[in-house]
Design a protein around this motif. Structure first.
Motif, PDB file in Angstrom:
ATOM      1  N   LEU A 281       0.809  -1.264  -0.060  1.00 51.85           N
ATOM      2  CA  LEU A 281      -0.099  -0.196  -0.028  1.00 51.85           C
ATOM      3  C   LEU A 281       0.922   1.028  -0.041  1.00 51.85           C
ATOM      4  CD1 LEU A 281      -2.727  -1.111   2.501  1.00 51.85           C
ATOM      5  CD2 LEU A 281      -2.987  -1.002   0.074  1.00 51.85           C
ATOM      6  N   ALA A 284       2.387   1.824  -3.290  1.00 50.55           N
ATOM      7  CA  ALA A 284       1.390   2.083  -4.332  1.00 50.55           C
ATOM      8  C   ALA A 284       1.077   3.880  -4.140  1.00 50.55           C
ATOM      9  CB  ALA A 284      -0.025   1.429  -4.002  1.00 50.55           C
ATOM     10  N   ALA A 285       1.571   4.086  -3.122  1.00 45.40           N
ATOM     11  CA  ALA A 285       1.090   5.752  -2.756  1.00 45.40           C
ATOM     12  C   ALA A 285       2.258   6.664  -3.310  1.00 45.40           C
ATOM     13  CB  ALA A 285       1.009   6.004  -1.318  1.00 45.40           C
ATOM     14  N   SER A 339      -8.740   5.142   3.706  1.00 49.15           N
ATOM     15  CA  SER A 339      -7.490   4.803   2.723  1.00 49.15           C
ATOM     16  C   SER A 339      -7.643   4.650   1.085  1.00 49.15           C
ATOM     17  CB  SER A 339      -6.465   3.984   3.404  1.00 49.15           C
ATOM     18  OG  SER A 339      -6.922   2.376   3.305  1.00 49.15           O
ATOM     19  N   THR A 340      -8.971   4.216   0.892  1.00 51.28           N
ATOM     20  CA  THR A 340      -9.161   3.772  -0.527  1.00 51.28           C
ATOM     21  C   THR A 340      -9.642   4.914  -1.343  1.00 51.28           C
ATOM     22  OG1 THR A 340     -11.473   3.305  -0.107  1.00 51.28           O
ATOM     23  CG2 THR A 340      -9.703   1.414   0.288  1.00 51.28           C
ATOM     24  N   THR A 343      -5.988   7.483  -3.226  1.00 50.98           N
ATOM     25  CA  THR A 343      -5.025   6.476  -3.592  1.00 50.98           C
ATOM     26  C   THR A 343      -4.146   7.190  -4.087  1.00 50.98           C
ATOM     27  OG1 THR A 343      -6.201   5.809  -5.433  1.00 50.98           O
ATOM     28  CG2 THR A 343      -6.414   4.358  -3.510  1.00 50.98           C
ATOM     29  N   ALA A 349      -2.574   8.567   3.062  1.00 46.64           N
ATOM     30  CA  ALA A 349      -2.389   7.124   3.033  1.00 46.64           C
ATOM     31  C   ALA A 349      -1.544   6.883   4.288  1.00 46.64           C
ATOM     32  CB  ALA A 349      -1.266   6.534   1.926  1.00 46.64           C
ATOM     33  N   LYS A 406      -6.962  -7.739  -6.222  1.00 48.60           N
ATOM     34  CA  LYS A 406      -6.018  -6.787  -6.850  1.00 48.60           C
ATOM     35  C   LYS A 406      -5.632  -7.460  -8.248  1.00 48.60           C
ATOM     36  CE  LYS A 406      -1.679  -4.569  -6.644  1.00 48.60           C
ATOM     37  NZ  LYS A 406      -0.446  -4.457  -5.947  1.00 48.60           N
ATOM     38  N   SER A 411      -6.109  -3.080  -8.292  1.00 47.21           N
ATOM     39  CA  SER A 411      -6.169  -2.143  -7.140  1.00 47.21           C
ATOM     40  C   SER A 411      -6.464  -2.968  -5.937  1.00 47.21           C
ATOM     41  CB  SER A 411      -7.029  -1.053  -7.162  1.00 47.21           C
ATOM     42  OG  SER A 411      -7.301  -0.268  -6.044  1.00 47.21           O
ATOM     43  N   ASN A 413      -8.030  -1.778  -3.428  1.00 48.03           N
ATOM     44  CA  ASN A 413      -9.054  -0.639  -2.420  1.00 48.03           C
ATOM     45  C   ASN A 413     -10.178  -1.668  -2.450  1.00 48.03           C
ATOM     46  OD1 ASN A 413      -7.624   1.422  -2.773  1.00 48.03           O
ATOM     47  ND2 ASN A 413      -8.897   2.483  -4.593  1.00 48.03           N
TER      48      ASN A 413
END
Length: 451
Positions: A281, A284-285, A339-340, A343, A349, A406, A411, A413
């Motif tokens: 995560l 991904a940020a 958090s979703t 993104t 995040a 995913k 994703s 999310n």
């Protein structure tokens, strides 16, 4: 009553003297036991979830999909589930010293062998065997602490022990990131192979030390004198409820035990969603460097350390469990869902993941004051293990769902929304607990184990 409890020696003390004497003894016990148990739990949790860091390079090297990773990360908990109850019953019968040592040495060896993974089948097999090896460690320590502490002290003690999870995140994140950056290609091994090998060493060393550091119970603790042992044993005996059923059959037939297992399952959905996917995560940020990812994973766990202590102290002080547990679950759900929504924004995040991580970890020490309110003796050994093993099946479900979603949606999310929903369900189930189960006063302890 405890068969080892002498009588009458403490009658001459005034209430003030007795309180000071008692507090001094429990401080002594805590300093003797908790630092070592805490370090053991840090090592245990690190070996369980370091696959989340290995994933950053391992999937590319071995050409594994996200679904393969999610299933492999989660299959650990199938082995854990199958062997947890027998392991805890054996601990209660043979003593914590030998059994905890056996658990730690075995899982260290299996974890190190993970460096030889080449195929999905090998990955699944070693993750399953790691679960088999570690089965019984966490519920065994929870049970072991009931041999020493009455229910009124157990929220804080559980928090001190379970802080091993966020501390493993604070220390393990930067350590894992450094290993991944510094050891890539050394002696022909990839960085993730070095990760499994190096991080198995502390568990092996601690497993051997357990044989010398961990007494089986109050009666055989050489660092306590007779008056100290008497007071501790009297408190344990007094904490046991009248008419308690010690049988294994009572565990299976007890509806409250099954409800507690369901609540714990919801809690673990959140915990393992974080444990196995937090590095992903953060990456991904927008964070690409492995060491930077490792350093940033420490932030949510640092918040969780503070939160765990504050929530556990508040719960003990107010002698209230349900609302503390439910509010922590709601906070975790809100954090993960939030958090979703943004993104790719690192600041948001980190804030939302910190709230979610702090909430889910604050649930644990409060939750574990519950099982001993309805179980003692061998039933406590089996019941604590049963609740933990069923709850930890979420460790299979959570990463498997996130990994599969995913692959389908590209994703994480959707998987995090499922995790948030599970935590909200846990909050609802908690609030439907009977009022009598919410307080610390009705949480008795298990009898101390013989030498």
């Amino acid at each position: 009553m405890n068969p080892h409890s002498p009588s009458g020696a403490s009658a001459a003390r005034t209430p003030t003297d007795t309180t000071a004497f008692e507090n001094a003894i429990y401080a002594k016990v805590t300093w003797r036991l908790l630092p070592f148990l805490f370090i053991c739990y840090v090592a245990a949790y690190l070996d369980r979830v370091n696959v989340g860091f290995a994933k950053l390079q391992m999937l590319n090297d071995l050409k594994f999909s996200e679904s393969v990773y999610g299933l492999g990360a989660g299959i650990f908990f199938i082995g854990y589930f199958v062997f947890e109850v027998p392991s805890n019953i054996l601990l209660h019968r043979v003593g914590a010293r030998v059994w905890i040592s056996r658990i730690m040495v075995t899982w260290a060896v299996v974890s190190a062998l993970s460096l030889f993974v080449k195929t999905p089948a090998m990955f699944y097999t070693l993750r399953f065997l790691l679960g088999v090896a570690e089965a019984g460690f966490f519920p065994g320590i929870v049970l072991y602490l009931t041999y020493w502490y009455p229910s009124s002290r157990r929220g804080r003690i559980n928090a001190l022990f379970m802080m091993g999870i966020p501390v493993a995140g604070v220390l393990g994140g930067p350590l894992s990131g450094w290993i991944m950056q510094a050891f890539n290609g050394v002696h022909g091994l990839s960085n993730w192979q070095w990760l499994f090998l190096i991080e198995a060493v502390p568990s092996l060393v601690l497993g051997v030390l357990t044989l010398f550091m961990l007494p089986n119970g109050i009666r055989v603790a050489k660092w306590l004198d007779d008056s100290e042992k008497q007071l501790l044993e009297e408190n344990i005996a007094r904490d046991e409820p009248a008419g308690a059923d010690h049988s294994l059959k009572a565990v299976v037939a007890n509806g409250r035990v099954w409800k507690l297992a369901a609540i714990y399952f919801c809690c673990m959905m959140g915990l393992y969603g974080v444990s196995f996917y937090l590095p992903t995560l953060i990456k991904a940020a927008g964070v690409k460097d492995a060491l930077d990812v490792g350093l940033l994973t420490a932030v949510p766990y640092a918040f969780a350390i503070v939160s765990m202590i504050l929530v556990a102290r508040s719960s003990d002080r107010r002698n209230e469990r349900r609302r503390h547990l439910a509010l922590a679950a709601v906070a975790a759900a809100v954090g993960f869902y939030a958090s979703t929504l943004h993104t790719g924004n690192l600041v948001i995040a980190m804030i939302t993941l910190s709230v979610g991580t702090a909430g889910v970890l604050s649930m644990m020490p409060v939750f574990w004051t519950y099982p001993s309110s309805v179980l003692t003796g061998t039933a406590a050994a089996a019941g604590i293990a049963m609740i933990n093993s069923i709850g930890n099946l979420a460790g299979f479900v959570s990463p498997s769902i996130i990994g599969w979603m995913k692959d389908v949606t590209h994703s994480t999310n959707a998987g995090l929304v499922v995790v948030a929903a599970a935590l909200l369900l846990g909050a609802v189930l908690t609030l439907t607990q009977r009022a009598g189960a919410s307080g610390a006063a009705d949480a008795p302890a298990s009898e101390p184990h013989r030498a």
